[in-house]
Design a protein around this motif. Sequence first.
Motif, mmCIF file in Angstrom:
data_model
loop_
_atom_site.group_PDB
_atom_site.id
_atom_site.type_symbol
_atom_site.label_atom_id
_atom_site.label_comp_id
_atom_site.label_asym_id
_atom_site.label_seq_id
_atom_site.Cartn_x
_atom_site.Cartn_y
_atom_site.Cartn_z
ATOM 1 N N ARG A 109 -17.283 -6.967 -0.698
ATOM 2 C CA ARG A 109 -18.232 -5.919 -1.464
ATOM 3 C C ARG A 109 -18.659 -4.947 -0.388
ATOM 4 O O ARG A 109 -18.953 -5.144 0.757
ATOM 5 C CB ARG A 109 -19.287 -6.651 -1.963
ATOM 6 C CG ARG A 109 -19.146 -7.810 -2.987
ATOM 7 C CD ARG A 109 -18.111 -7.362 -4.351
ATOM 8 N NE ARG A 109 -19.235 -6.197 -5.082
ATOM 9 C CZ ARG A 109 -18.358 -5.655 -6.093
ATOM 10 N NH1 ARG A 109 -17.286 -5.868 -6.219
ATOM 11 N NH2 ARG A 109 -19.087 -5.009 -6.838
ATOM 12 N N THR A 110 -18.665 -3.651 -0.865
ATOM 13 C CA THR A 110 -19.215 -2.552 -0.121
ATOM 14 C C THR A 110 -19.978 -1.419 -0.959
ATOM 15 O O THR A 110 -19.634 -1.560 -2.171
ATOM 16 C CB THR A 110 -17.994 -1.603 0.536
ATOM 17 O OG1 THR A 110 -18.627 -0.782 1.241
ATOM 18 C CG2 THR A 110 -16.812 -1.272 -0.383
ATOM 19 N N LEU A 111 -20.702 -0.854 -0.693
ATOM 20 C CA LEU A 111 -21.399 -0.023 -1.341
ATOM 21 C C LEU A 111 -21.650 1.213 -0.794
ATOM 22 O O LEU A 111 -21.813 1.231 0.517
ATOM 23 C CB LEU A 111 -23.047 -0.476 -1.301
ATOM 24 C CG LEU A 111 -24.023 0.407 -2.143
ATOM 25 C CD1 LEU A 111 -23.531 0.359 -3.721
ATOM 26 C CD2 LEU A 111 -25.386 0.016 -2.076
ATOM 27 N N PRO A 127 -21.029 0.051 -6.073
ATOM 28 C CA PRO A 127 -20.502 -0.972 -5.360
ATOM 29 C C PRO A 127 -18.994 -1.065 -5.787
ATOM 30 O O PRO A 127 -18.750 -1.120 -6.959
ATOM 31 C CB PRO A 127 -21.252 -2.279 -6.234
ATOM 32 C CG PRO A 127 -21.881 -1.434 -7.264
ATOM 33 C CD PRO A 127 -21.935 0.031 -7.187
ATOM 34 N N ARG A 173 -25.194 3.066 -8.615
ATOM 35 C CA ARG A 173 -26.224 2.820 -8.142
ATOM 36 C C ARG A 173 -26.906 4.322 -7.524
ATOM 37 O O ARG A 173 -26.694 4.539 -6.508
ATOM 38 C CB ARG A 173 -26.841 1.810 -7.004
ATOM 39 C CG ARG A 173 -26.380 0.368 -7.322
ATOM 40 C CD ARG A 173 -26.476 -0.594 -6.216
ATOM 41 N NE ARG A 173 -26.215 -1.943 -6.878
ATOM 42 C CZ ARG A 173 -25.927 -2.994 -5.983
ATOM 43 N NH1 ARG A 173 -26.114 -2.737 -4.788
ATOM 44 N NH2 ARG A 173 -25.322 -3.978 -6.342
#
Length: 180
Positions: A109-111, A127, A173
Motif C-alpha cells: 500500500r502507498t499513499l 491510496p 484522501r
Amino acid sequence: MTNVRLNGVPVDAYPRHAPEARRGRMRPITTTGHPVLHRPCRPVTAYGTTELAQLVEDLFATMYAADGMGLAANQIGVNLRLFVYDWTENGTRHVGHLANPVITRSSGRTLDEEGCLSVPGRFARVPRAEHVAVHGADQHGTPLTITGSGYFARCLQHETDYTRGRLFRDRRRPKKGRSR
C-alpha cells in the motif's frame, strides 16, 4: 540508458512518442461531471478494426498533447474500456495500450498525490497498491498482462478505474489546503 517495455515486452529501441500518435488526432478531453466518466464503460468486443486502431492513435495523440502519462477512452468521450500509457520510472519506460483491463494481482500500500487531465487543477492523496498486475488485450485481441510498481502501478490503477467509471477523487484522501 532507459529500458523500454512496449505492452509489457522489452524492445531494443523506441521513438520519443508512440508512432500511433503521428497518425492520431487530438480530441477534446472530457472533464468531470460528464456522464461518460461516471459510469462503467462498455467492453471492447471488436478487435483489429480500423476504428479501434484510430481510437488508440487518437488517445496517444491527445495524451501527448496534454502532457499526460495515461488516458482512458472515456476521457475523450468514448464509452469503451481502453486506455493508453507512457511513463518512465527508475530507468524503465512503459508504453502501450490495454483493452478491457482487470487488476489480477496487487500488493503493498502507498499513499501519494494524484491529479488527472479530466479533473484539471485538482490534486489529492490517493491510496493505491504499490505493485499490480493488470490483464487485458491489445487492439488486435492479443492477451496481455502488464505489471507495474511504484508510480507506474498507480498509473495502471488510475486508468483501470476510469474504465470502471471511477475517478481518482472517488478514492482520495484530501490534502490540507487543497480544494476538493
